[in-house]
Design a protein around this motif. Structure first.
Motif, PDB file in Angstrom:
ATOM      1  N   THR A 136       0.926  -1.292   0.105  1.00 20.04           N
ATOM      2  CA  THR A 136      -0.224  -0.001   0.013  1.00 20.04           C
ATOM      3  C   THR A 136       1.028   1.270   0.048  1.00 20.04           C
ATOM      4  O   THR A 136       0.484   2.179  -0.865  1.00 20.04           O
ATOM      5  CB  THR A 136      -0.913   0.070   1.151  1.00 20.04           C
ATOM      6  N   VAL A 137       1.870   1.084   1.039  1.00 19.63           N
ATOM      7  CA  VAL A 137       2.606   2.401   1.098  1.00 19.63           C
ATOM      8  C   VAL A 137       3.636   2.546  -0.161  1.00 19.63           C
ATOM      9  O   VAL A 137       4.334   3.564  -0.737  1.00 19.63           O
ATOM     10  CB  VAL A 137       3.132   2.701   2.430  1.00 19.63           C
ATOM     11  N   ASN A 138       4.329   1.241  -0.729  1.00 17.44           N
ATOM     12  CA  ASN A 138       5.134   1.216  -1.679  1.00 17.44           C
ATOM     13  C   ASN A 138       4.588   1.813  -2.716  1.00 17.44           C
ATOM     14  O   ASN A 138       5.334   2.880  -3.379  1.00 17.44           O
ATOM     15  CB  ASN A 138       5.449  -0.236  -2.091  1.00 17.44           C
ATOM     16  N   PHE A 142      10.738   3.349   5.748  1.00 19.40           N
ATOM     17  CA  PHE A 142       9.465   4.243   6.240  1.00 19.40           C
ATOM     18  C   PHE A 142       9.765   4.938   7.759  1.00 19.40           C
ATOM     19  O   PHE A 142       8.902   5.826   8.113  1.00 19.40           O
ATOM     20  CB  PHE A 142       8.053   3.592   6.197  1.00 19.40           C
ATOM     21  N   ARG A 143      10.781   4.229   8.358  1.00 23.24           N
ATOM     22  CA  ARG A 143      10.834   4.846   9.661  1.00 23.24           C
ATOM     23  C   ARG A 143      11.147   6.390   9.992  1.00 23.24           C
ATOM     24  O   ARG A 143      10.672   6.930  10.906  1.00 23.24           O
ATOM     25  CB  ARG A 143      12.330   4.250   9.986  1.00 23.24           C
ATOM     26  N   PRO A 199       5.765  -6.231  11.646  1.00 24.07           N
ATOM     27  CA  PRO A 199       5.714  -4.813  12.321  1.00 24.07           C
ATOM     28  C   PRO A 199       4.941  -3.767  11.388  1.00 24.07           C
ATOM     29  O   PRO A 199       4.672  -4.180  10.368  1.00 24.07           O
ATOM     30  CB  PRO A 199       7.038  -4.205  12.605  1.00 24.07           C
ATOM     31  N   PRO A 200       4.388  -2.911  12.036  1.00 22.31           N
ATOM     32  CA  PRO A 200       3.404  -2.015  11.678  1.00 22.31           C
ATOM     33  C   PRO A 200       4.508  -1.028  10.621  1.00 22.31           C
ATOM     34  O   PRO A 200       5.519  -1.155  10.860  1.00 22.31           O
ATOM     35  CB  PRO A 200       2.988  -0.913  12.649  1.00 22.31           C
ATOM     36  N   LEU A 201       4.084  -0.630   9.306  1.00 23.86           N
ATOM     37  CA  LEU A 201       4.928   0.007   8.430  1.00 23.86           C
ATOM     38  C   LEU A 201       5.898   1.245   9.043  1.00 23.86           C
ATOM     39  O   LEU A 201       6.948   1.179   8.481  1.00 23.86           O
ATOM     40  CB  LEU A 201       4.023   0.453   7.167  1.00 23.86           C
ATOM     41  N   HIS A 202       5.299   1.914   9.851  1.00 28.97           N
ATOM     42  CA  HIS A 202       6.200   2.926  10.229  1.00 28.97           C
ATOM     43  C   HIS A 202       7.628   2.584  10.854  1.00 28.97           C
ATOM     44  O   HIS A 202       8.294   3.272  11.429  1.00 28.97           O
ATOM     45  CB  HIS A 202       5.384   4.001  11.131  1.00 28.97           C
ATOM     46  N   LEU A 208       4.604  10.168  -4.342  1.00 31.20           N
ATOM     47  CA  LEU A 208       3.825  11.153  -3.260  1.00 31.20           C
ATOM     48  C   LEU A 208       4.259  10.775  -1.948  1.00 31.20           C
ATOM     49  O   LEU A 208       5.011  10.071  -1.619  1.00 31.20           O
ATOM     50  CB  LEU A 208       2.283  10.526  -3.482  1.00 31.20           C
ATOM     51  N   GLU A 209       3.885  11.495  -0.946  1.00 33.15           N
ATOM     52  CA  GLU A 209       4.289  11.492   0.329  1.00 33.15           C
ATOM     53  C   GLU A 209       3.318  11.126   1.341  1.00 33.15           C
ATOM     54  O   GLU A 209       2.175  11.538   1.631  1.00 33.15           O
ATOM     55  CB  GLU A 209       4.689  13.080   0.774  1.00 33.15           C
ATOM     56  N   PRO A 210       3.515   9.521   1.732  1.00 29.92           N
ATOM     57  CA  PRO A 210       2.736   9.089   2.649  1.00 29.92           C
ATOM     58  C   PRO A 210       2.825   9.579   4.105  1.00 29.92           C
ATOM     59  O   PRO A 210       3.825   9.960   4.561  1.00 29.92           O
ATOM     60  CB  PRO A 210       3.156   7.429   2.714  1.00 29.92           C
ATOM     61  N   VAL A 211       1.409   9.874   4.712  1.00 26.25           N
ATOM     62  CA  VAL A 211       1.359  10.015   6.083  1.00 26.25           C
ATOM     63  C   VAL A 211       0.652   9.237   6.849  1.00 26.25           C
ATOM     64  O   VAL A 211      -0.613   8.869   6.496  1.00 26.25           O
ATOM     65  CB  VAL A 211       0.686  11.610   6.401  1.00 26.25           C
ATOM     66  N   PHE A 212       1.414   8.404   7.745  1.00 30.11           N
ATOM     67  CA  PHE A 212       0.545   7.467   8.385  1.00 30.11           C
ATOM     68  C   PHE A 212      -0.351   7.743   9.675  1.00 30.11           C
ATOM     69  O   PHE A 212      -0.127   8.701  10.198  1.00 30.11           O
ATOM     70  CB  PHE A 212       1.736   6.462   9.307  1.00 30.11           C
ATOM     71  N   VAL A 213      -1.349   7.233   9.525  1.00 26.84           N
ATOM     72  CA  VAL A 213      -2.461   7.644  10.365  1.00 26.84           C
ATOM     73  C   VAL A 213      -3.086   6.713  11.111  1.00 26.84           C
ATOM     74  O   VAL A 213      -3.185   5.501  10.601  1.00 26.84           O
ATOM     75  CB  VAL A 213      -3.715   8.461   9.580  1.00 26.84           C
TER      76      VAL A 213
END
Ligand code: T4K
Length: 395
Positions: A117-119, A350-351, A342-345, A126-131
């Motif tokens: 999804t984030v890849n 993506f860290r 682990p969660p993507l962040h 684009l710039e992903p923002v984790f919510v």
């Protein structure tokens, strides 16, 4: 060929033949029970169709099988306004929607999803923002999305995690504010919400037809949308941006589905209702048999939702307990999966992305376990898994 090389080649062939990954015999064969296994259409019927296809010599470039598969997908979703455009896989399908809308800026996305999804968001610049996610649905939390909305946010990619629908009413209201809503529906083909199949919501929904998905084309994906302009942009982007023999419209890519994959998908689609019915019966058996196992809590399902049986997640009370169970089940040949841990962040690429607090996603990722659920399983396999769990828990 030297004797050593011959021996190496032979042992590679043998290990392939014995690889349990490629077979799913009964448990007493010692074959592990995997979390996912491909749904294979009737081999005789499939091979016969492939023979006929080979005679046509039309292998790709949006041939008749792709077109039939696209009509079949849109028809299955069941809304005449919709068009389906197939792609080589779900990841590319998502990338092409984002590119098709010519988006710029930030995209809100949950950290509790598969890395694809984030890849896709990052791959198109684009710039992903984790919510954060909602603790009940495990999908993007409307409250957290509201808090993260700024004028830089051009789109949101909610994920119907395990096929469980996101808060559709909320996300439809977001579209009215000018934010594109593109659902990652990789897990949700065939899921019904208020009697309607997923595929009709947002600006577009993106499906995966990977081998392990409920509708399989071995590899494949599709965008389903009522936006004809978007559908046409995706067809163009997926075919190098070519308009005609002498004109190229934009910098495209090759994301086309082949005719053989489309044919596989068509055969799978013909049996999808039976597959869903069978998997739902396995899911219900798990729920019943696990009712007295208080240490594991199945996902709550809203009364308006009819799941497709794609996954069977359970929540443990702690990471330590979940991981111990995950390891100990292996000794019983039960191969569960910690989707999505682990969660993507927390992952290397993506860290460093900026994000607000993500306590729910972290907590859920630490405690969730997906138990084996696939079409080759019978109720006795579900009973076996639950018996193993009870043995491990000393019940
Ligand atoms: N968005 C979401 C939310 C997704 O979950 C996914 C994909 C995507 C987007 C992207 O869609 P695609 O681009 O893939 O169309 C698997 C799948 O590869 C992946 O498609 C899926 N999500 C994800 C949740 O699961 P892995 O790394 O767990 O796969 P793997 O190889 O460990 O396979 C899982 C099990 O399936 C194995 O234990 C055995 C069985 N298996 C697998 C394959 C590939 C087979 O029996 N035969 C096979 O051919 O990612």
């Amino acid at each position: 060929m030297t004797t050593a090389r011959k021996r190496a080649k032979l042992s590679a062939v043998k290990s392939l033949a014995l690889d349990p990954f490629h077979s799913h015999g009964p448990l007493n064969d010692g074959v592990p029970l995997y979390t996912a296994l491909p749904v294979i259409p009737d081999p005789a019927e499939l091979l016969n169709s492939i023979k006929q296809l080979l005679n046509t010599k039309i292998m790709t470039n949006r041939g008749p099988m792709v077109q039939r598969f696209e009509l079949g997908i849109a028809d299955y979703v069941g809304d005449r306004r919709l068009e389906a455009v197939t792609c080589a896989n779900g990841t590319l399908a998502l990338e092409l929607v984002l590119r098709g809308f010519k988006l710029k800026g930030k995209v809100l996305v949950p950290p509790f999803t598969f890395v694809a999804t984030v890849n896709a968001i990052v791959n198109v610049g684009l710039e992903p923002v984790f919510v954060d996610i909602d603790p009940e649905t495990l999908c993007l939390s409307p409250k957290a999305v509201d808090e993260a909305l700024t004028h830089e946010v051009c789109a949101v990619v909610p994920v119907h995690v395990y096929g469980n629908p996101c808060d559709i009413f909320y996300f439809e209201s977001l579209r009215k504010k000018g934010v594109r809503v593109i659902y990652d529906s990789a897990h949700a083909f065939g899921v019904k919400w208020n009697g309607m199949r997923m595929g009709r919501w947002g600006d577009a929904e993106v499906f995966s037809f990977h081998a392990t998905k409920i509708l399989s084309a071995c590899e494949g994906g599709a965008v389903v949308t009522a936006n004809r302009e978007l559908a046409s942009a995706i067809k163009n982007l997926s075919n190098f941006g070519i308009l005609n023999e002498t004109e190229v419209d934009c910098v495209g890519t090759n994301a086309k589905l082949s005719e053989v994959h489309a044919l596989f998908g068509l055969h799978s689609l013909a049996h999808l209702d039976e597959v869903i019915e069978h998997r739902v019966s396995l899911m219900n058996a798990y729920r019943e048999l696990l009712a007295d196992v208080k240490e594991l809590r199945p996902l709550k399902v809203a009364p308006e939702t009819e799941l497709n049986g794609q996954y069977f997640p359970v929540m443990a009370h702690s990471l330590e307990f979940r991981d111990a169970l995950y390891e100990r089940l292996k000794a019983f040949q039960v191969i569960s999966r910690r989707y999505f841990y682990p969660p993507l962040h927390k992952l290397k690429p993506f860290r460093d992305l900026p994000h607000g607090p993500l306590p729910v996603a972290e907590d859920v990722a630490n405690r969730v376990l997906c138990l084996p659920l696939h079409g080759a399983m019978q109720i006795r396999h579900v009973e076996y898994v639950v018996d193993c769990i009870k043995k491990i828990l000393g019940k």
